[in-house]
Structure formats: structure tokens, C-alpha cells
Design a protein around this motif. Structure first.
Motif, PDB file in Angstrom:
ATOM      1  N   ASP A 169      40.498  38.011  32.471  1.00 14.33           N
ATOM      2  CA  ASP A 169      41.473  38.023  33.758  1.00 14.33           C
ATOM      3  C   ASP A 169      41.533  39.489  34.135  1.00 14.33           C
ATOM      4  OD1 ASP A 169      43.159  38.465  31.916  1.00 14.33           O
ATOM      5  OD2 ASP A 169      44.619  36.984  32.588  1.00 14.33           O
ATOM      6  N   GLU A 170      41.499  40.503  33.253  1.00 10.71           N
ATOM      7  CA  GLU A 170      42.015  41.768  33.438  1.00 10.71           C
ATOM      8  C   GLU A 170      40.555  42.367  34.357  1.00 10.71           C
ATOM      9  OE1 GLU A 170      44.533  44.969  33.630  1.00 10.71           O
ATOM     10  OE2 GLU A 170      45.064  43.313  32.380  1.00 10.71           O
ATOM     11  N   TYR A 171      40.784  42.676  35.363  1.00 15.65           N
ATOM     12  CA  TYR A 171      39.680  43.278  36.443  1.00 15.65           C
ATOM     13  C   TYR A 171      38.924  44.312  35.497  1.00 15.65           C
ATOM     14  CZ  TYR A 171      36.528  45.316  39.601  1.00 15.65           C
ATOM     15  OH  TYR A 171      35.646  45.609  40.228  1.00 15.65           O
ATOM     16  N   LEU A 172      39.704  45.308  35.368  1.00 16.16           N
ATOM     17  CA  LEU A 172      39.103  46.432  34.616  1.00 16.16           C
ATOM     18  C   LEU A 172      38.112  46.262  33.535  1.00 16.16           C
ATOM     19  CD1 LEU A 172      41.742  49.180  35.008  1.00 16.16           C
ATOM     20  CD2 LEU A 172      39.970  49.106  36.369  1.00 16.16           C
ATOM     21  N   LEU A 173      38.635  45.331  32.537  1.00 13.07           N
ATOM     22  CA  LEU A 173      37.974  44.874  31.429  1.00 13.07           C
ATOM     23  C   LEU A 173      36.723  44.056  31.550  1.00 13.07           C
ATOM     24  CD1 LEU A 173      40.841  44.047  28.927  1.00 13.07           C
ATOM     25  CD2 LEU A 173      40.044  46.318  29.579  1.00 13.07           C
ATOM     26  N   ASP A 222      33.997  46.172  32.909  1.00 11.59           N
ATOM     27  CA  ASP A 222      33.554  47.292  32.333  1.00 11.59           C
ATOM     28  C   ASP A 222      32.634  46.433  31.112  1.00 11.59           C
ATOM     29  OD1 ASP A 222      33.686  50.106  31.186  1.00 11.59           O
ATOM     30  OD2 ASP A 222      34.754  49.195  29.481  1.00 11.59           O
ATOM     31  N   ARG A 248      45.934  34.361  32.752  1.00 11.51           N
ATOM     32  CA  ARG A 248      47.157  34.361  33.558  1.00 11.51           C
ATOM     33  C   ARG A 248      47.855  33.152  33.251  1.00 11.51           C
ATOM     34  NH1 ARG A 248      42.969  34.555  38.661  1.00 11.51           N
ATOM     35  NH2 ARG A 248      41.965  36.650  37.985  1.00 11.51           N
ATOM     36  N   GLY A 267      43.840  40.005  23.163  1.00  8.46           N
ATOM     37  CA  GLY A 267      44.696  40.906  22.715  1.00  8.46           C
ATOM     38  C   GLY A 267      45.834  40.433  21.626  1.00  8.46           C
ATOM     39  N   LYS A 319      40.572  42.654  21.441  1.00  4.29           N
ATOM     40  CA  LYS A 319      40.359  43.835  22.734  1.00  4.29           C
ATOM     41  C   LYS A 319      40.738  45.314  21.967  1.00  4.29           C
ATOM     42  CE  LYS A 319      41.030  40.613  26.268  1.00  4.29           C
ATOM     43  NZ  LYS A 319      41.761  40.473  27.245  1.00  4.29           N
ATOM     44  N   PRO A 320      39.916  46.210  22.201  1.00  5.70           N
ATOM     45  CA  PRO A 320      38.896  46.349  23.221  1.00  5.70           C
ATOM     46  C   PRO A 320      37.697  45.756  22.511  1.00  5.70           C
ATOM     47  CG  PRO A 320      40.040  48.537  22.981  1.00  5.70           C
ATOM     48  CD  PRO A 320      40.668  47.488  22.047  1.00  5.70           C
ATOM     49  N   ASN A 338      45.875  45.276  25.472  1.00  3.76           N
ATOM     50  CA  ASN A 338      45.382  45.235  26.790  1.00  3.76           C
ATOM     51  C   ASN A 338      45.214  46.621  27.351  1.00  3.76           C
ATOM     52  OD1 ASN A 338      44.144  43.028  27.621  1.00  3.76           O
ATOM     53  ND2 ASN A 338      45.706  42.705  29.391  1.00  3.76           N
ATOM     54  N   ALA A 378      42.747  48.817  26.123  1.00  4.50           N
ATOM     55  CA  ALA A 378      41.458  48.454  26.703  1.00  4.50           C
ATOM     56  C   ALA A 378      41.515  49.079  28.175  1.00  4.50           C
ATOM     57  CB  ALA A 378      41.145  47.003  26.680  1.00  4.50           C
ATOM     58  N   VAL A 379      42.662  49.203  28.737  1.00  2.40           N
ATOM     59  CA  VAL A 379      42.641  49.576  30.151  1.00  2.40           C
ATOM     60  C   VAL A 379      42.415  51.273  30.054  1.00  2.40           C
ATOM     61  CG1 VAL A 379      44.012  50.402  32.139  1.00  2.40           C
ATOM     62  CG2 VAL A 379      43.928  47.752  31.214  1.00  2.40           C
ATOM     63  N   THR A 428      38.909  52.130  29.493  1.00  4.44           N
ATOM     64  CA  THR A 428      38.099  51.621  30.683  1.00  4.44           C
ATOM     65  C   THR A 428      38.287  52.900  31.625  1.00  4.44           C
ATOM     66  OG1 THR A 428      38.173  49.552  30.445  1.00  4.44           O
ATOM     67  CG2 THR A 428      37.576  49.955  32.649  1.00  4.44           C
ATOM     68  N   LYS A 430      35.354  55.341  33.305  1.00  6.78           N
ATOM     69  CA  LYS A 430      35.172  55.304  34.522  1.00  6.78           C
ATOM     70  C   LYS A 430      35.321  56.626  35.275  1.00  6.78           C
ATOM     71  CE  LYS A 430      34.677  50.789  35.960  1.00  6.78           C
ATOM     72  NZ  LYS A 430      33.791  50.258  36.681  1.00  6.78           N
ATOM     73  N   TYR A 433      36.582  54.845  42.920  1.00  5.20           N
ATOM     74  CA  TYR A 433      37.507  54.271  41.838  1.00  5.20           C
ATOM     75  C   TYR A 433      38.720  53.552  42.441  1.00  5.20           C
ATOM     76  CZ  TYR A 433      40.583  53.443  37.812  1.00  5.20           C
ATOM     77  OH  TYR A 433      41.336  52.652  36.939  1.00  5.20           O
ATOM     78  N   GLN A 436      37.685  50.773  44.567  1.00  7.21           N
ATOM     79  CA  GLN A 436      37.084  49.461  43.942  1.00  7.21           C
ATOM     80  C   GLN A 436      38.351  48.708  43.426  1.00  7.21           C
ATOM     81  OE1 GLN A 436      35.427  50.525  40.261  1.00  7.21           O
ATOM     82  NE2 GLN A 436      34.382  48.332  39.679  1.00  7.21           N
ATOM     83  N   LEU A 437      39.328  49.527  42.912  1.00  9.20           N
ATOM     84  CA  LEU A 437      40.562  48.943  42.630  1.00  9.20           C
ATOM     85  C   LEU A 437      41.053  47.727  43.539  1.00  9.20           C
ATOM     86  CD1 LEU A 437      42.704  51.658  40.553  1.00  9.20           C
ATOM     87  CD2 LEU A 437      42.081  49.052  39.823  1.00  9.20           C
ATOM     88  N   ARG A 458      38.475  45.027  44.860  1.00  6.26           N
ATOM     89  CA  ARG A 458      37.724  44.191  44.119  1.00  6.26           C
ATOM     90  C   ARG A 458      38.950  43.832  43.063  1.00  6.26           C
ATOM     91  NH1 ARG A 458      32.105  46.827  42.569  1.00  6.26           N
ATOM     92  NH2 ARG A 458      31.775  44.775  41.376  1.00  6.26           N
ATOM     93  N   ALA A 459      39.377  44.703  42.435  1.00 10.41           N
ATOM     94  CA  ALA A 459      40.474  44.443  41.322  1.00 10.41           C
ATOM     95  C   ALA A 459      41.613  43.566  41.667  1.00 10.41           C
ATOM     96  CB  ALA A 459      40.841  45.670  40.614  1.00 10.41           C
ATOM     97  N   TYR A 481      40.443  39.978  42.582  1.00  4.72           N
ATOM     98  CA  TYR A 481      40.215  39.371  41.278  1.00  4.72           C
ATOM     99  C   TYR A 481      41.293  39.030  40.537  1.00  4.72           C
ATOM    100  CZ  TYR A 481      37.363  38.674  36.839  1.00  4.72           C
ATOM    101  OH  TYR A 481      36.909  38.312  35.710  1.00  4.72           O
ATOM    102  N   GLN A 482      42.214  39.915  40.305  1.00  2.00           N
ATOM    103  CA  GLN A 482      43.407  39.819  39.240  1.00  2.00           C
ATOM    104  C   GLN A 482      44.470  39.359  39.834  1.00  2.00           C
ATOM    105  OE1 GLN A 482      43.195  42.962  36.659  1.00  2.00           O
ATOM    106  NE2 GLN A 482      45.027  42.341  35.561  1.00  2.00           N
ATOM    107  N   LEU A 483      44.902  39.494  41.076  1.00  2.00           N
ATOM    108  CA  LEU A 483      46.000  39.269  41.413  1.00  2.00           C
ATOM    109  C   LEU A 483      45.974  38.150  42.556  1.00  2.00           C
ATOM    110  CD1 LEU A 483      46.649  41.941  40.152  1.00  2.00           C
ATOM    111  CD2 LEU A 483      48.077  42.806  42.248  1.00  2.00           C
TER     112      LEU A 483
END
Lengths: 127, 479
Positions: free
Chosen positions: A15-19, A22, A68, A91, A109-110, B276, B279-280, B283, B287, B433, B436-437, B440-441, B444-446
């Protein structure tokens, strides 16, 4: 991978777009045909139905445990019922998994994409 | 728990007094029997004395008759006189015996009277003692019950087979189950159905082993809700090593358990968020490196993006427990890191128009912050805030799209930007970038709807995203 008859088709649920983005990019770079990514459980279940009726089928899936606030376990059950190998990605610690999912592979993760792939394809080859 | 003198010794005292009175009663009965025997002896003796007296009278009369006509005593008369003096001697002895017996009788009678008086006095005294002991027992029992009903705990007693014999009024106040219904094993019906069998088994095991009972279970409130309680019970010894009864207390630990649960959830959430975030971060680095011309440019962008991530983490961690981050706080935090914000429209290039305190879903905050960061840095580097005549207006409103479903509509409008590039400028400026956020992000996410475009005089971006339902029960604020 390049020697195989077709690129492995792997569903990415995160659900985390960036992850998600990527991981999808990295897997694609490793020769994987990425399906998704999807970030919601109902979307993932819908996509699974579509994928299983198309020619290519599905070779494996990587599942973010918490989507979510919804747990991904119904999707894991659906995959298991169709003998599609999957890997959990989270996570959280392993304690977030109910007892009956404890034997499933779990990545923290990661995610290391190559480790993921070896787990999925390894399981795939064994089956 | 050991010994409860106020509960047990008055009963012992009563038993002791009862024994003592029984002994006195036996002694009295013995004395009465003695007295009856003495009276019988005396009456028999009186009869004998009367008989002897008559015999003596008869003998005297015969002697007088025989002596009168003759001058000299005759042998017959001599014999009679002999007999008479023997009778007189017998009578004297009998009189003496009677005298002694009468004295004895008087003495035992006196003893008997005195014993009777003592007995009466003792009975009266013991009766008073028993009455006062009973009163003390009643007071002790009353004060015990009063204390038992003052404490917030549910208290109970059980016999040595584990059957409930008493519970305080708190039990009824809470469960609505009356004492009669709770007695024996009736209390188990007030427990949550899932907790009944294991609790019954644990209680039976404790009663069989005689060891302390301790267990957590849910008890139904009279309203139908269940709350968690901690039950503890100790066996009371009868002084000879055997369990005579059990005494138990049940404490409401519902809040504690909820706090523990909440703490566990928050801890898991913290670990999740940390991983998380790692991981962010990974990324963002990858990027940025991929889209930068050289390392110095990449370093600058990475620093800015991490600055934004740090600010949003700060906002998330500063909010009160269970609180949410509001949109205006997020937006002004980000903008203030780059441009001076003043309320004076004459000097400020930035104008913010929207209600304060619109709370965001916590899972949305980080991604939205990154998107606002990209919009802001682009405005500072290339857009409205890079030109003296430029202006940035951010407006937002809340729109109710369905019952209980609200969306936040944000309108980001830059004006007064000269030389807007004609086509696909974003790939040239900022590496795509940010775009894209947003494009797309956020969807996708919200679950957001977004539009990003270029008007003649500046960037125009709209973001429409779902808000948490106000005070929606069951949804924790960290979602």
C-alpha cells in the motif's frame, strides 16, 4: 531467468506507493513480469481472479501484511488454495502473523529484491 | 487472609459458655438428689423415734400399774424396770441420731441454697456474657458487611468444596445477578461465555489443590457489556491444616488491559512506521540519485526531502495521544521551511485560504507532506516564489460527498510566473519526482483524485482526498 520459457509473473501487493513502485521497478529490472502493484485488499482479490483466468497465470506474490488497516490474509488463503507461492513483507515483527501463517516466508522491509525472488522462484521450482 | 478473629471467636465463646452452664446444671441436679435422700433418711428416723416414744410410754404405764399395789418390788417388776431402762437408752440414742441427722440436713440444705444462689448468679452472668458476645458478633458481622460493600472489589466466600456461600452487594450492583442466583456455581453464568469453561476448570483445580486461585476473565455488566476482571482467592485454614473456606476478591482491570493492548498496538505501529520510513528513505535516495545531474545536486535534494520527512515525523510525534495532524499545520510547516509567512497580503507572496483544524488520516500525512514539499520546492526554484511578482494561493474546503464521507479539496494556484515553459516542463525541472508523487502516489495510496497542470502564468494543481469520518468509533486515530 532469461533462460526460462517465460518471465516469472509476480503480483506485488503493497500500500505504500513509493515502496510498491520501487519494488516493481527493481523486479522488472531483474526480468520479472510485475503484476500490479495494488495497494488495497479488494483490488488485489479482483486482480487475482482476472490473473488466474488469463493465459499467463501467476507464479508468485509478495504481500504487504497490513493494507491500510486491513490484513492481507484472505488473499494469502486464496493464493494457497490455488497453490500459488507467496511471501509476506512487513514492517511489523513476525508476531503480527496468526499462528497458521507462521510457516510462510516473511521478509522484513526494506525488501531485498533478490532474496524475495529466490524465495518465490525457489518455492516455485520445488512445486 | 489468615485468621479472622472478629468473625470466629464470638461463636467459640458462646460454645464455651454453653459447656460451662451444662456442668453447673449437672452439679445442681446432684445436689438436689442428695437433698431428697437426706429428707427420706430424716423422715424414716422420725418414724422410728415416734415408735420408740410410744413403746416407752407403754412401758412407763405398765410399770406404774404394777408398782402401785405392792410395797416391795417383785422379780417381775424388776425385769420390767430393766426393760424400761433399755428402752429409754434406745430412745436416747435414737434422739441423738435424729439430732445429728437434723443438723446434717440443715447444713446440706444451707449448702444447697447457697449452691442454688451461686448457680442463679452464674447463669445470669453467663446469659449477660452471651448476650453481649452475640451483640459483638452482630456488630462485627454488620461492620464486616459494611466494609465489604465499601470496597470497589467484588468479594465472595466459598465453602471447602468451592461452592459460593456469600458475595458482597458489589456483585449484584455490577452484574445484576442476585445473591441466590450467584450461590453455589451460579456465578459462572455472569462470565463471558468464552471464559466460563476455562474459569470453572481453573477454580476446580484450585479447590482440589488448596492453592491460591488467580485468573483474568470477563464479567457481564448488567447493561450487557463485558469488562475484564482479575480474580484472586485464598483458602482459609481451620487451624488443623484443612481448608475451611475460601475468600475471594475480583478487581476491575479493564482499563489496565485496554492500556496494555493499546500500548502493544502503538509499539507495533512504531516499529512498522520506523521500518516503513527506512524503506521510504531508501527509495527517496535511489530516486533522487537517478534523477540528479551530479552528486552535489543529489545531495541538495536529498537534504531537502529528508528535511520534509523530518518535519512531518515531528508533527506526527508532537500530536497528543490519539490526536491527528491538521492540514493547515502540515501545509504551513512545509511552506514556512522555505518562505516567510505573514498575514499581511501586501508583503507576503503566499496566501492561505481555508479552515483551520481539518484533521487528516495519519497514514496519509507522510505522502501528502512529500507531495506538498515537491510543490513548494518547485515554486521556490522555478515558480511563483522564484519571481518577485509571483503569487501562491492555496485554498482548501471540505466537501461532504456522501453521508459521513468527507473529502478535502486543495487548490494550489501559482500566478505571475513569466516564461512558463511550453511543454512537459516537469521532466526538465525537478526530475518528475514531484509530479509522480502527485499524479500517481496520492491516488494509489490515499485514494485521492489529483490534477496537475500548467496555466499561462503558473502551476495549477488540485488534490482531493478522503478525510477520516468525524469521531468514527472503532477507527483508531493512528490509521
Amino acid at each position: 531467468m532469461s533462460e526460462s520459457a517465460h518471465a516469472p509473473r509476480i503480483l506485488v501487493v503493497e500500500d505504500e506507493y513509493l515502496l510498491a513502485e520501487d519494488l516493481a521497478e527493481t523486479l522488472a529490472g531483474l526480468g520479472v513480469c510485475v503484476l500490479g502493484p495494488v495497494g488495497a485488499l479488494d483490488e488485489a482479490l479482483e486482480l487475482l481472479d482476472t490473473l488466474l483466468t488469463t493465459d499467463g497465470g501467476l507464479d508468485g506474490a509478495v504481500l504487504d501484511v497490513n493494507l491500510r488497516g486491513q490484513m492481507v490474509f484472505p488473499l494469502a488463503d486464496a493464493l494457497a488454495a490455488r497453490r500459488v507461492p507467496y511471501v509476506f513483507a512487513t514492517g511489523y515483527g513476525p508476531e503480527v502473523l496468526p499462528e497458521r501463517y507462521r510457516s510462510a516466508p516473511l521478509l522484513q522491509k526494506p525488501i531485498q529484491p533478490r532474496l524475495l525472488l529466490s524465495l518465490l522462484i525457489g518455492v516455485h521450482v520445488l512445486q | 487472609m489468615n485468621g479472622h478473629p472478629s468473625l470466629e471467636s464470638p461463636a467459640d465463646e458462646t460454645a464455651r459458655l454453653r459447656d460451662e452452664m451444662e456442668q453447673l446444671r449437672t452439679a445442681l441436679e446432684g445436689a438436689v438428689e442428695d437433698n431428697i435422700r437426706l429428707v427420706e433418711d430424716r423422715d424414716r428416723l422420725r418414724g422410728r423415734v415416734t415408735m420408740l416414744a410410744r413403746e416407752l410410754q407403754a412401758a412407763n404405764a405398765a410399770y406404774a400399774a404394777a408398782a402401785a399395789p405392792r410395797d416391795a418390788p417383785q422379780p417381775d417388776i424388776l425385769a420390767r424396770a430393766e426393760t424400761l431402762s433399755q428402752s429409754e437408752e434406745e430412745l436416747r440414742v435414737a434422739f441423738e441420731e435424729l439430732q445429728v441427722l437434723t443438723e446434717e440436713l440443715e447444713a446440706t440444705n444451707a449448702t444447697l441454697h447457697s449452691a442454688n444462689r451461686d448457680l442463679d448468679a452464674k447463669v445470669a452472668e453467663r446469659t449477660r456474657e452471651i448476650a453481649s458476645a452475640n451483640a459483638a458478633l452482630r456488630i462485627s458481622e454488620t461492620s464486616f458487611r459494611a466494609i465489604a460493600d465499601v470496597v470497589p472489589d467484588l468479594l465472595w466466600r466459598a465453602d471447602n468444596t468451592g461452592q459460593i456461600t456469600w458475595c458482597n452487594s458489589r456483585w449484584y450492583d455490577y452484574t445484576g445477578q442476585g445473591l441466590q442466583a450467584a450461590l453455589d456455581a451460579g456465578w459462572i453464568n455472569a462470565l463471558h461465555p468464552d471464559d466460563r469453561d476455562p474459569t470453572r476448570a481453573a477454580w476446580t483445580a484450585a479447590v482440589n489443590s488448596g492453592e491460591t486461585f488467580q485468573r483474568q476473565y470477563r464479567i457481564r455488566h448488567r447493561s450487557g457489556d463485558h469488562r475484564w476482571f482479575l480474580a484472586r482467592a485464598e483458602p482459609l485454614n481451620d487451624g488443623r491444616g484443612r481448608v475451611s473456606q475460601w475468600f475471594g476478591a475480583i478487581t476491575d482491570v479493564h482499563e489496565l488491559i485496554q492500556l496494555q493492548d493499546r500500548q502493544a498496538v502503538l509499539l507495533a505501529e512504531l516499529r512498522h512506521r520506523t521500518r516503513n520510513l527506512m524503506a521510504v528513505v531508501e527509495t527517496v535516495i535511489r530516486k533522487t540519485l537517478a534523477s540528479s545531474k551530479d552528486i552535489p545536486e543529489a545531495r541538495g535534494r536529498i537534504e531537502e526531502r529528508f528535511g520534509s520527512l523530518a518535519r512531518v515525523q515531528g508533527l506526527l510525534s508532537r500530536r497528543p495521544t490519539g490526536g491527528r495532524v491538521s492540514f493547515d499545520a502540515l501545509l504551513s510547516d512545509e511552506l514556512a521551511a522555505h518562505v516567510p509567512l505573514t498575514d499581511d497580503p501586501a508583503t507576503s507572496q503566499v496566501s492561505l485560504e481555508g479552515p483551520a483544524g481539518i484533521e487528516l488520516r495519519s497514514t496519509h500525512v507522510q505522502t501528502l507532506a512529500l507531495a506538498l514539499h515537491e510543490l513548494t520546492t518547485n515554486a521556490v526554484k522555478y515558480g511563483a516564489l522564484a519571481h518577485p511578482g509571483g503569487r501562491l494561493t492555496v485554498g482548501w474546503v471540505v466537501r461532504e460527498v456522501a453521508a459521513g464521507e468527507r473529502r478535502l479539496v486543495v487548490n494550489w494556484r501559482e500566478t505571475g510566473v513569466p516564461d512558463m515553459p511550453p511543454a512537459n516542463p516537469d521532466t526538465a525541472r525537478g526530475g518528475g519526482y514531484g509530479r509522480q508523487l502527485i499524479e500517481r502516489a496520492l491516488p494509489y495510496q490515499l485514494g485521492a483524485t489529483t490534477a496537475f497542470g500548467f496555466a499561462d502564468d503558473g502551476v495549477h494543481c488540485t488534490i482531493e482526498l478522503p478525510l477520516p469520518a468525524p469521531d468514527r468509533p472503532g477507527e483508531p486515530a493512528y490509521v
